[in-house]
Design a protein around this motif. Structure first.
Motif, PDB file in Angstrom:
ATOM      1  N   ILE A 138      18.278 -23.288  36.809  1.00  0.00           N
ATOM      2  CA  ILE A 138      17.108 -23.808  37.528  1.00  0.00           C
ATOM      3  C   ILE A 138      15.826 -23.169  37.010  1.00  0.00           C
ATOM      4  O   ILE A 138      14.900 -23.870  36.595  1.00  0.00           O
ATOM      5  N   LEU A 139      15.762 -21.824  37.023  1.00  0.00           N
ATOM      6  CA  LEU A 139      14.527 -21.160  36.611  1.00  0.00           C
ATOM      7  C   LEU A 139      14.206 -21.407  35.138  1.00  0.00           C
ATOM      8  O   LEU A 139      13.064 -21.725  34.783  1.00  0.00           O
ATOM      9  N   PHE A 140      15.178 -21.249  34.265  1.00  0.00           N
ATOM     10  CA  PHE A 140      14.947 -21.489  32.843  1.00  0.00           C
ATOM     11  C   PHE A 140      14.384 -22.892  32.589  1.00  0.00           C
ATOM     12  O   PHE A 140      13.358 -23.038  31.902  1.00  0.00           O
ATOM     13  N   PRO A 141      15.036 -23.955  33.105  1.00  0.00           N
ATOM     14  CA  PRO A 141      14.477 -25.299  32.876  1.00  0.00           C
ATOM     15  C   PRO A 141      13.080 -25.475  33.472  1.00  0.00           C
ATOM     16  O   PRO A 141      12.235 -26.147  32.865  1.00  0.00           O
ATOM     17  N   ILE A 142      12.829 -24.873  34.639  1.00  0.00           N
ATOM     18  CA  ILE A 142      11.493 -24.982  35.242  1.00  0.00           C
ATOM     19  C   ILE A 142      10.446 -24.338  34.340  1.00  0.00           C
ATOM     20  O   ILE A 142       9.365 -24.892  34.116  1.00  0.00           O
TER      21      ILE A 142
END
Length: 332
Positions: free
Chosen positions: A78-82
């Protein structure tokens, strides 16, 4: 002879050598076809051996720590793609659209297994939880990465194309892993005694894929497409993304009140992206595309994360040793 500190590790030097070899002597025609078959066999063998190596007891021991695993998965998927999507106004002009797509692909990948566990162990973190979390990330990534690639890279097509990619990845990666788990009772001890061979299979499969991918890219003129300033920008971008994730991992571990051992595990498992899984997946997800440009960000990020995390792990280990020595001096 003492190894100079400024030199990278042997695998990094070999990886650079393979890229140079592909740049000057790229495989083409029937040679490239043969390398493709050899690469597929090496990848299948790699995941079979990983399945045979991973202990069920280790998985069960760490599986119950669901809060830690949920946070690590959130950082990874989640955080990486965001971050990758949110930084598009900065990244796209700095490194170009093709390398930016490679960064988005990097952000969609699962975490590493070996290095995440190794750094957690060196830093004296929660090793059973790291084993479970890293292994589960690789397995869930087989299904989540194709979905994230479809969303992040705006890949158009019907739902069948994504399902087809998942099925292909499952056959190439998951099926050998499951076969290794089944065969563990017969070959597990042999694999444990020959860890060095597994390391060479791991690295060798990556080198084969990198050579094949860059050979194809060189044949299509990759080094004429990417100027030097874009490569320098790519290194900067990889450092920025890694720094943001490391900072978020550290802060969230404290916010949710994990103990120090768990925070170490979150830091090293939640900030990694897998080269060993990402390169084979790219072959399936981007069949017919120029893989060299797409996996170049992953190759650079992989080396940067290893160097940065090695320093962090050593600092954690040294600090804990100092605390232990102080406590030992206090005890009667």
């Amino acid at each position: 002879m003492t190894r100079p500190r400024f030199l990278p590790d042997n695998f990094t030097l070999t990886l650079i050598g393979v890229v140079l070899l592909a740049s000057f002597l790229p495989a083409s025609g029937q040679v490239a076809v043969g390398f493709g078959w050899l690469t597929n066999i090496a990848i299948a063998l790699l995941f079979f051996l990983h399945g045979a190596k991973l202990s069920r007891e280790s998985i069960i021991a760490g599986a119950g720590h669901w809060r830690l695993h949920l946070l690590v998965f959130s950082l990874t998927f989640i955080l990486f793609p965001i971050i990758g999507f949110a930084l598009k106004p900065l990244l796209s002009p700095l490194i170009g659209d093709d390398l930016y797509m490679g960064m988005l692909y990097l952000c969609a990948l699962p975490a590493t297994v070996q290095s995440a566990i190794a750094f957690t162990s060196l830093a004296r973190g929660n090793v059973p939880a790291a084993i479970c979390s890293a292994a589960a990330s690789s397995l869930f990534g087989i299904f989540l990465t194709p979905l994230l690639v479809t969303l992040l890279l705006d890949v158009h097509g019907d739902g069948g194309s994504t399902i087809d990619a998942i099925l292909k990845i499952s056959v190439q990666l998951l099926l050998p892993f499951v076969a290794g788990q089944i065969a563990r009772r017969w070959v597990g001890n042999w694999v444990a005694r020959n860890k060095g061979w597994l390391k060479f299979v791991d690295q060798g499969s990556i080198l084969l894929v990198v050579y094949g991918a860059f050979s194809e890219a060189v044949n299509e003129g990759i080094w004429h497409q990417i100027p030097l300033w874009q490569l320098a920008g790519l290194v900067l971008v990889c450092c920025i993304v890694l720094a943001l994730v490391l900072l978020a991992s550290s802060l969230l571990g404290k916010v949710f009140r994990f103990n120090q051992e768990d925070r170490i595990t979150i830091l090293f498992c939640g900030s990694k992206k897998s080269l060993a899984t990402g390169v084979p997946m790219a072959q399936v997800l981007f069949a017919g595309s120029t893989l060299g440009v797409l996996i170049l960000p992953l190759m650079l990020f992989h080396q940067i994360q290893l160097m940065v995390c090695a320093v962090l792990a050593q600092r954690y280990a040294n600090r804990q040793e100092s605390v232990a020595e102080m406590m030992g001096q206090v005890d009667p």
